[in-house]
Motif scaffolding. Structure first.
Motif, mmCIF file in Angstrom:
data_model
loop_
_atom_site.group_PDB
_atom_site.id
_atom_site.type_symbol
_atom_site.label_atom_id
_atom_site.label_comp_id
_atom_site.label_asym_id
_atom_site.label_seq_id
_atom_site.Cartn_x
_atom_site.Cartn_y
_atom_site.Cartn_z
ATOM 1 N N VAL A 172 0.834 -1.207 0.000
ATOM 2 C CA VAL A 172 0.000 0.000 0.000
ATOM 3 C C VAL A 172 0.862 1.248 0.000
ATOM 4 O O VAL A 172 0.613 2.212 -0.739
ATOM 5 N N ALA A 173 1.893 1.241 0.836
ATOM 6 C CA ALA A 173 2.762 2.416 0.940
ATOM 7 C C ALA A 173 3.524 2.686 -0.348
ATOM 8 O O ALA A 173 3.900 3.833 -0.627
ATOM 9 N N ALA A 174 3.759 1.644 -1.137
ATOM 10 C CA ALA A 174 4.528 1.809 -2.371
ATOM 11 C C ALA A 174 3.671 2.232 -3.564
ATOM 12 O O ALA A 174 4.205 2.598 -4.617
ATOM 13 N N GLU A 175 2.357 2.205 -3.414
ATOM 14 C CA GLU A 175 1.485 2.551 -4.529
ATOM 15 C C GLU A 175 1.511 4.051 -4.811
ATOM 16 O O GLU A 175 1.587 4.866 -3.878
ATOM 17 N N GLY B 82 0.158 7.679 -5.458
ATOM 18 C CA GLY B 82 -1.030 8.353 -4.961
ATOM 19 C C GLY B 82 -1.305 8.083 -3.495
ATOM 20 O O GLY B 82 -2.249 8.650 -2.929
ATOM 21 N N PHE B 83 -0.526 7.217 -2.865
ATOM 22 C CA PHE B 83 -0.711 6.940 -1.442
ATOM 23 C C PHE B 83 -0.299 8.152 -0.617
ATOM 24 O O PHE B 83 0.711 8.790 -0.873
ATOM 25 N N ILE C 50 -8.721 0.421 2.622
ATOM 26 C CA ILE C 50 -7.629 0.976 1.820
ATOM 27 C C ILE C 50 -7.991 1.042 0.348
ATOM 28 O O ILE C 50 -7.476 1.873 -0.406
ATOM 29 N N SER C 51 -8.920 0.190 -0.103
ATOM 30 C CA SER C 51 -9.338 0.242 -1.501
ATOM 31 C C SER C 51 -10.209 1.463 -1.787
ATOM 32 O O SER C 51 -10.292 1.926 -2.927
ATOM 33 N N ASN C 52 -10.850 1.992 -0.744
ATOM 34 C CA ASN C 52 -11.690 3.174 -0.910
ATOM 35 C C ASN C 52 -11.003 4.455 -0.465
ATOM 36 O O ASN C 52 -11.314 5.535 -0.970
#
Length: 764
Positions: free
Chosen positions: A551-554, A556-557, A582-584
């Motif tokens: 998640v942290a590497a995506e 737009g995070f 986290i998907s929303n």
């Protein structure tokens, strides 16, 4: 050592020996998803042990027990004889037989069994059905939910002091319990049934106590009908329940003088009647009169046992209320005040009835000397109200324990005292109890049918207590098998005999507690069953810690300012509802803590042993897991104090982890010969100090920015292809309870502006 699991140790640790002990302990940690095993090395642990109080304290507690513990058992003389002889007395010698039954039943069950045996089967000072069940759960793995952690056994109250002698039968019984799904279900159902019966007691005690006390006014106002008495009693009960929201602060010192006066009055009046009417009733101490009574009356004598057993009502409540006192204080008050007063009261009434057998329906008030009538009436009503109050408060406490262990739907629990533990108020339950009490009082209108129902509750709970106690005697106490057999032969056989008599009156009011128990058992079993399935679903679909890195590497995070507390009951791993969040919302707070609220099968967990932390991922992520452990009687603090303590322990964890890492790195460098041990540690500490200061500042800033609770509100539905029964249970019964009771946020009392609900549907 990446991803070290570090336990909260209650403060900064600068002692080198302690840290070396920690490193040795952490070095043995093999599980990938665990917290530290270090909680067993908290300094000063022995200070949490239950200290033996002084004799001065014990005597003060003994006085307070009179007001809290004995209201129910003390008001039994109001209705025992009238319930035992509902059709009148045929032979005056029957009075001797019944008095003998009362003397030996009270002595055997209340004094010998409960006061000198059962009270010692307490859970760190707490009594009741859940205390017995928790002892068994701690010794044998009989739970259905995989929440066990090795660290739990390091909690001071979790430990069981066991005899050094290990008997094969104890291990064999333990193995059978752990390996049998039937035995686990049976234990759970026994506990639920006992709890349901005690809650039913909370309905019947106010009804029969107040109705019996108020009924005495007919002696001075014969124009009042039984209908009028029922309505007056109902009005008193409504006032009593409406007053529950104000709590019972200083309950012991407030009620004790009133109940003490009650015992003094009934004891002295009993002595007066004994001397005046028929001192020869003292012959009833000879159990021969019990045999003669059964020979004369045969089946009728057996049926009358349902009334005799009412002399021990409130005995189980004495065990359940143990948590506020000590075993010794209850033993002293019972043997010095309660037992002598009650024996004098029952003997005096028997003496009066030998001369006035036609007055059996109103024995208590008829036997009062004329000048003492009104003072005794006032004290009787006050004692009945106090007895009712004690049972209502006990019902609230039992439901609080049930909610903590996932055996009852979530309800709002209000703590009515900041000074005294265990004083709680549950609005929804209070309203339902009030409706039930008023309905029973107006429906039955007299104490005979209520007494029939009451007898079943009393004996049923005692029998269930005996069954659980036998397991404790074999597995935990390692009692000699001869004594176990003797216990079963004497106590269990007597209780079964009384239960058979009480059940005979099933159609005369005896169905009432069984109906209450059936409804409560249905609610408790449905909730617990789906609760377990839901937990297992989360456990099997938990999110791997690597998901945080992904998640942290995506692109737009983002990180949001503030401290995020992601609350769930999943102890092992990250709950699957996190992926829904986290998907929303592709963002996390600057500091994120996955908080797992865990109930241990013990009564209390000390504050310094409550929090266990583990870091998830690298330091720069500032993501942690925290297991918050409560006992089933612990107060779940308001969000403000909870947040403050959690942040304090988090800071201590970070400091402790940093100190350990510096020591470990220093030792590694020293072993490679680059520096002396002291220099190596100093270099390692300097290297990590900047990172720690930065992280601590991050935590402080996040806390000042605000705490946000992320609470999962999962919908549970039956999976496709499920049977009709499963769909009825999950889709209709469980969801009906959930819709009409509190949700997680309501129970946590979190302000709405700081709450973010995350929804997800589980198919189970």
């Amino acid at each position: 050592m990446p991803g070290n699991a570090v336990a909260e140790a209650g403060g900064e640790t600068g002692d080198g020996d302690e840290l070396r002990g920690k490193m040795d302990s952490w070095g043995t940690l093999k599980r990938l998803d665990s917290l530290a095993l270090e909680s067993g090395k908290i300094p000063g642990r022995s200070g949490h042990a239950r200290k033996e109080p002084s004799w001065e304290t014990i005597l003060k507690l003994a006085f307070q027990t009179i007001g809290v513990v004995y209201g129910d058992i003390g008001t039994s003389p109001l209705y025992v004889y009238s319930s035992t002889f509902p059709n009148g007395i045929k032979d005056t010698d029957d009075i001797l037989g019944v008095l003998s039954l009362i003397i030996y039943t009270f002595t055997l069950i209340t004094v010998c069994k409960y006061v000198f045996i059962v009270l010692w089967a307490n859970d760190n000072g707490d009594g009741g059905t859940f205390a017995l069940y928790s002892l068994i759960c701690r010794y044998a793995k009989v739970g259905f939910i995989p929440t066990e952690q090795a660290e739990d056994r390091d909690v001071s109250n979790f430990r069981l002091e066991q005899p050094s002698t290990r008997l094969k039968r104890a291990s064999k019984l333990r193995s059978k319990l752990e390996g049998s799904a039937f035995a686990k279900y049976a234990l759970l159902l026994i506990t639920m049934l006992g709890t349901s019966m005690v809650i039913g007691d909370g309905v019947l005690t106010p009804c029969i106590s107040v109705l019996s006390a108020v009924g005495g006014i007919q002696q001075k106002a014969p124009s009042l009908t039984q209908e009028n008495i029922a309505w007056i009693s109902a009005a008193i009960l409504i006032i009593l329940f409406l007053a529950q929201r104000f709590g019972t602060d200083r309950v012991g010192y407030t009620f004790a003088p009133v109940i003490f006066t009650w015992f003094l009055f009934i004891g002295l009046i009993g002595i007066y009647n004994f001397v005046k009417f028929d001192p020869l009733v003292i012959k009833a101490v000879n159990p021969k009169y019990i045999i003669d009574y059964f020979r004369r009356n045969k089946k009728d004598a057996w049926i009358s046992l349902g009334g005799v057993v009412l002399c021990i009502t409130g005995t189980e409540a004495m065990f359940a209320d143990l948590g506020h006192f000590t075993v010794r204080s209850i033993q002293i008050s019972m043997c010095s005040i309660v037992f002598p007063s009650l024996m004098c009261a029952y003997t005096g009434q028997a003496s009066y009835l030998r001369k006035h057998p036609l007055d059996v329906a109103t024995t208590f008030y008829k036997a009062i000397p004329g000048p003492l009538y009104w003072p005794m009436f006032v004290v009787a009503v006050a004692a009945a109200v106090i007895a009712s109050q004690a049972m209502i408060s006990g019902t609230f406490s039992i439901i609080q324990q049930s909610v903590s262990l996932g055996c009852f739907p979530r309800v709002k629990i209000v703590h009515t005292s900041t000074k005294y533990e265990g004083q709680v108020y549950i609005p929804e339950i209070n309203f339902l109890l009030m409706l039930a009490c008023v309905g029973v009082t107006l429906g039955f209108k007299n104490t005979v049918k209520i007494g029939n129902a009451y007898g079943i509750v009393v004996v049923f709970v005692m029998l269930l207590t005996s069954l659980l106690l036998v397991l404790i005697m074999i597995m935990i106490w390692k009692t000699n098998i001869i004594l176990v057999v003797a216990y079963i032969t004497v106590f269990v056989s007597v209780e079964l005999f009384y239960l058979s008599s009480a059940l005979y009156k099933f159609d005369q009011g005896g169905y009432l507690p069984l109906a209450f128990a059936a409804v409560l058992m249905f609610v408790m079993y449905i909730w617990n069953s789906v609760y377990r399935k839901k937990y297992l679903y989360e456990f099997e679909n938990k999110v791997a810690p690597e998901k945080i890195h992904e998640v942290a590497a995506e692109p737009g995070f983002r990180r949001l300012p503030g401290l995020g507390l992601f609350c769930s009951e999943l102890v092992h791993g990250i709950p699957p509802i996190f992926t829904q969040y986290i998907s929303n919302v592709p963002a996390l707070h600057s500091v994120l803590v996955f908080v797992s609220i865990k109930s241990l099968p013990i009564s209390k967990v000390s504050a310094e042993e409550r929090f266990l932390f583990r870091r998830i991922g690298q330091r720069e992520l500032a993501v942690f897991r925290c297991v918050v452990r409560y006992g089933y009687t612990d107060l779940r603090g308001e969000h403000g104090s909870f947040e403050k303590m959690l942040v304090e322990k988090l800071i201590e964890f970070i400091k402790d982890e940093a100190t350990f890492s510096a020591k470990a790195n220093g030792r590694s460098a020293s072993m490679q010969g680059s520096n002396s041990a002291g220099d190596a540690e100093e270099v390692a500490e300097d290297k990590i100090e900047g990172e720690v200061d930065k992280e601590l500042q991050l935590v402080h800033n996040a806390y000042r920015s605000g705490v946000v609770y992320l609470v999962g509100e999962s919908e549970v539905v039956a999976a496709k292809g499920s049977s009709l029964g499963k769909r009825m249970v999950i889709d209709y019964a469980y969801n009906f309870l959930k819709r009409n009771l509190r949700q997680g946020a309501g129970v946590l009392s979190v302000p709405h502006r700081r709450l973010l609900k995350v929804g997800m549907t589980y198919e189970i």
